[in-house]
Design a protein around this motif. Structure first.
Motif, PDB file in Angstrom:
ATOM      1  N   TYR A 145       0.853  -1.194   0.000  1.00 45.67           N
ATOM      2  CA  TYR A 145       0.000   0.000   0.000  1.00 45.67           C
ATOM      3  C   TYR A 145       0.882   1.235   0.000  1.00 45.67           C
ATOM      4  O   TYR A 145       1.923   1.285   0.668  1.00 45.67           O
ATOM      5  CB  TYR A 145      -0.906   0.028   1.238  1.00 45.67           C
ATOM      6  N   LYS A 146       0.435   2.241  -0.732  1.00 41.88           N
ATOM      7  CA  LYS A 146       1.152   3.509  -0.751  1.00 41.88           C
ATOM      8  C   LYS A 146       0.167   4.654  -0.952  1.00 41.88           C
ATOM      9  O   LYS A 146      -0.752   4.562  -1.760  1.00 41.88           O
ATOM     10  CB  LYS A 146       2.194   3.528  -1.882  1.00 41.88           C
ATOM     11  N   ASP A 147       0.345   5.716  -0.190  1.00 42.35           N
ATOM     12  CA  ASP A 147      -0.366   6.958  -0.457  1.00 42.35           C
ATOM     13  C   ASP A 147       0.625   8.104  -0.318  1.00 42.35           C
ATOM     14  O   ASP A 147       1.842   7.873  -0.300  1.00 42.35           O
ATOM     15  CB  ASP A 147      -1.599   7.122   0.452  1.00 42.35           C
ATOM     16  N   GLU A 148       0.145   9.314  -0.213  1.00 44.28           N
ATOM     17  CA  GLU A 148       1.037  10.474  -0.215  1.00 44.28           C
ATOM     18  C   GLU A 148       1.917  10.562   1.030  1.00 44.28           C
ATOM     19  O   GLU A 148       2.920  11.295   1.038  1.00 44.28           O
ATOM     20  CB  GLU A 148       0.230  11.774  -0.369  1.00 44.28           C
ATOM     21  N   ARG A 149       1.595   9.791   2.092  1.00 43.00           N
ATOM     22  CA  ARG A 149       2.376   9.857   3.325  1.00 43.00           C
ATOM     23  C   ARG A 149       2.759   8.487   3.890  1.00 43.00           C
ATOM     24  O   ARG A 149       3.424   8.425   4.931  1.00 43.00           O
ATOM     25  CB  ARG A 149       1.581  10.607   4.406  1.00 43.00           C
ATOM     26  N   THR A 150       2.361   7.423   3.212  1.00 41.36           N
ATOM     27  CA  THR A 150       2.517   6.087   3.788  1.00 41.36           C
ATOM     28  C   THR A 150       3.021   5.105   2.748  1.00 41.36           C
ATOM     29  O   THR A 150       2.604   5.141   1.585  1.00 41.36           O
ATOM     30  CB  THR A 150       1.158   5.567   4.311  1.00 41.36           C
ATOM     31  N   GLY A 179      -1.596  -0.373  12.473  1.00 44.59           N
ATOM     32  CA  GLY A 179      -1.371   0.856  11.712  1.00 44.59           C
ATOM     33  C   GLY A 179      -1.337   2.138  12.514  1.00 44.59           C
ATOM     34  O   GLY A 179      -1.340   3.228  11.929  1.00 44.59           O
ATOM     35  N   THR A 180      -1.268   2.040  13.837  1.00 48.69           N
ATOM     36  CA  THR A 180      -1.289   3.250  14.669  1.00 48.69           C
ATOM     37  C   THR A 180      -0.208   4.248  14.270  1.00 48.69           C
ATOM     38  O   THR A 180      -0.465   5.448  14.129  1.00 48.69           O
ATOM     39  CB  THR A 180      -1.138   2.874  16.157  1.00 48.69           C
ATOM     40  N   THR A 181       1.023   3.780  14.073  1.00 47.13           N
ATOM     41  CA  THR A 181       2.128   4.672  13.721  1.00 47.13           C
ATOM     42  C   THR A 181       1.859   5.395  12.404  1.00 47.13           C
ATOM     43  O   THR A 181       2.142   6.588  12.262  1.00 47.13           O
ATOM     44  CB  THR A 181       3.445   3.886  13.632  1.00 47.13           C
ATOM     45  N   ALA A 182       1.304   4.686  11.442  1.00 46.66           N
ATOM     46  CA  ALA A 182       1.018   5.287  10.134  1.00 46.66           C
ATOM     47  C   ALA A 182      -0.099   6.324  10.223  1.00 46.66           C
ATOM     48  O   ALA A 182      -0.026   7.386   9.588  1.00 46.66           O
ATOM     49  CB  ALA A 182       0.648   4.201   9.132  1.00 46.66           C
ATOM     50  N   VAL A 183      -1.135   6.035  10.992  1.00 51.34           N
ATOM     51  CA  VAL A 183      -2.237   6.987  11.163  1.00 51.34           C
ATOM     52  C   VAL A 183      -1.722   8.286  11.766  1.00 51.34           C
ATOM     53  O   VAL A 183      -2.046   9.390  11.299  1.00 51.34           O
ATOM     54  CB  VAL A 183      -3.338   6.371  12.063  1.00 51.34           C
ATOM     55  N   ILE A 184      -0.891   8.168  12.812  1.00 49.27           N
ATOM     56  CA  ILE A 184      -0.357   9.359  13.477  1.00 49.27           C
ATOM     57  C   ILE A 184       0.576  10.120  12.546  1.00 49.27           C
ATOM     58  O   ILE A 184       0.497  11.349  12.426  1.00 49.27           O
ATOM     59  CB  ILE A 184       0.391   8.959  14.761  1.00 49.27           C
ATOM     60  N   SER A 185       1.483   9.404  11.898  1.00 43.29           N
ATOM     61  CA  SER A 185       2.461  10.050  11.015  1.00 43.29           C
ATOM     62  C   SER A 185       1.772  10.865   9.928  1.00 43.29           C
ATOM     63  O   SER A 185       2.149  12.012   9.651  1.00 43.29           O
ATOM     64  CB  SER A 185       3.375   8.994  10.392  1.00 43.29           C
ATOM     65  N   LYS A 186       0.766  10.278   9.319  1.00 41.86           N
ATOM     66  CA  LYS A 186       0.047  10.981   8.252  1.00 41.86           C
ATOM     67  C   LYS A 186      -0.658  12.224   8.797  1.00 41.86           C
ATOM     68  O   LYS A 186      -0.601  13.300   8.191  1.00 41.86           O
ATOM     69  CB  LYS A 186      -0.957  10.041   7.594  1.00 41.86           C
ATOM     70  N   SER A 187      -1.295  12.098   9.946  1.00 44.23           N
ATOM     71  CA  SER A 187      -2.021  13.226  10.527  1.00 44.23           C
ATOM     72  C   SER A 187      -1.093  14.353  10.969  1.00 44.23           C
ATOM     73  O   SER A 187      -1.487  15.517  10.988  1.00 44.23           O
ATOM     74  CB  SER A 187      -2.855  12.746  11.723  1.00 44.23           C
TER      75      SER A 187
END
Length: 282
Positions: A20-25, A241-249
């Motif tokens: 998976y890839k998006d603009e921040r992950t 996915g907690t780390t990814a949710v926080i990083s993106k936000s």
């Protein structure tokens, strides 16, 4: 932006197409040791924050001997070191494990704290109110977080971003000047943050179908404290996915590894739909 774009390009060139890839992950469905080994010596990571398996028989882990667990941990931790920039940090959240004929609940930091090239700044206590009820011992209500840096003289620490506004005497003065920082006080090394509880009547709002979900508030403080906007945050055991949710936000980028596709799908759903507050809560 050029720096982080170059980092993402290197990751994809080395590891191939992500799950998976998006603009921040960017997430990969591979063993974290393999992923980190392939990227080792690139030194792309600004901050690693993670909670690895505790070797206690959760559904996502195979219980090892104590010796094998320590050896495995030493391997992946030192791969984190090889992937970390010179001013980078590593925060490790761990709990307890039984050791046959030695103890019922041995703090994992006792086994791991010095099995790394990192320099240890300090140990933090994560205290929570809900947990397992014990009958023949005191009920456990804490886990540990070990805070490491690569260079003890040069590392990111954003104190103002995590100050505690709960000041007992906010108007106290010395020589006519307010003594307390207007943003609040330096937090202590004991953090009181609720666990992500489950159950019909007490399930936490952020709860998802993962057996060991890390609370957002715990890792949010760490990411605010030890990284800057557009930094790359690594979680070798991305889980729910907690780390990814926080990083993106928080306008960081996240690289995560996870072997279980079901967990990755949970993480992706959270990344797409879950929003968090920018500031830590106290």
């Amino acid at each position: 932006m050029e720096i982080i774009n170059n980092k993402i390009a290197i990751i994809e060139k080395v590891l191939g197409k992500p799950y998976y890839k998006d603009e921040r992950t960017i997430l990969y469905n591979i063993d974290s040791l393999k992923g980190m080994e392939l990227l080792s010596h690139k030194k792309l990571v600004n901050l690693t924050v993670t909670s690895p398996p505790y070797n206690i028989g959760k559904e996502y882990e195979k219980v090892m001997s104590v010796e094998d667990y320590i050896s495995w941990s030493e391997n992946w931790i030192n791969l984190v070191y090889e992937n970390t920039e010179e001013n980078g940090s590593f925060w490790l959240n761990v709990g307890y494990m039984p050791i046959k004929d030695k103890g019922k609940a041995i703090p994992i930091p006792y086994l791991l704290w010095d099995k790394t090239k990192f320099f240890m700044i300090q140990e933090l206590i994560w205290n929570y109110s809900a947990g397992v009820a014990a009958k023949k011992s005191l009920s456990p209500r804490n886990e540990k977080i070990l805070w490491y840096v690569k260079n003890q003289n040069k590392y990111t620490f954003n104190l103002d971003d995590i100050r505690d506004p709960n000041v007992k005497y906010p108007n106290q003065k010395k020589n006519g000047k307010i003594r307390v920082n207007p943003l609040g006080k330096n937090p202590s090394d004991v953090w009181q943050i609720p666990k992500v509880t489950s159950g019909k009547n007490r399930s936490a709002k952020e709860r998802v179908p993962h057996p060991a979900q890390t609370p957002i508030e715990l890792f949010k403080r760490i990411i605010l404290a030890s990284s800057k906007k557009n930094d790359l945050v690594l979680d070798p055991f991305i889980g729910s996915g907690t780390t990814a949710v926080i990083s993106k936000s928080l306008d960081r980028y996240c690289l995560g590894f996870e072997l279980n596709k079901d967990y990755l799908d949970i993480a992706i759903d959270r990344i797409k739909n879950e929003k968090i507050d920018q500031q830590p809560l106290f």
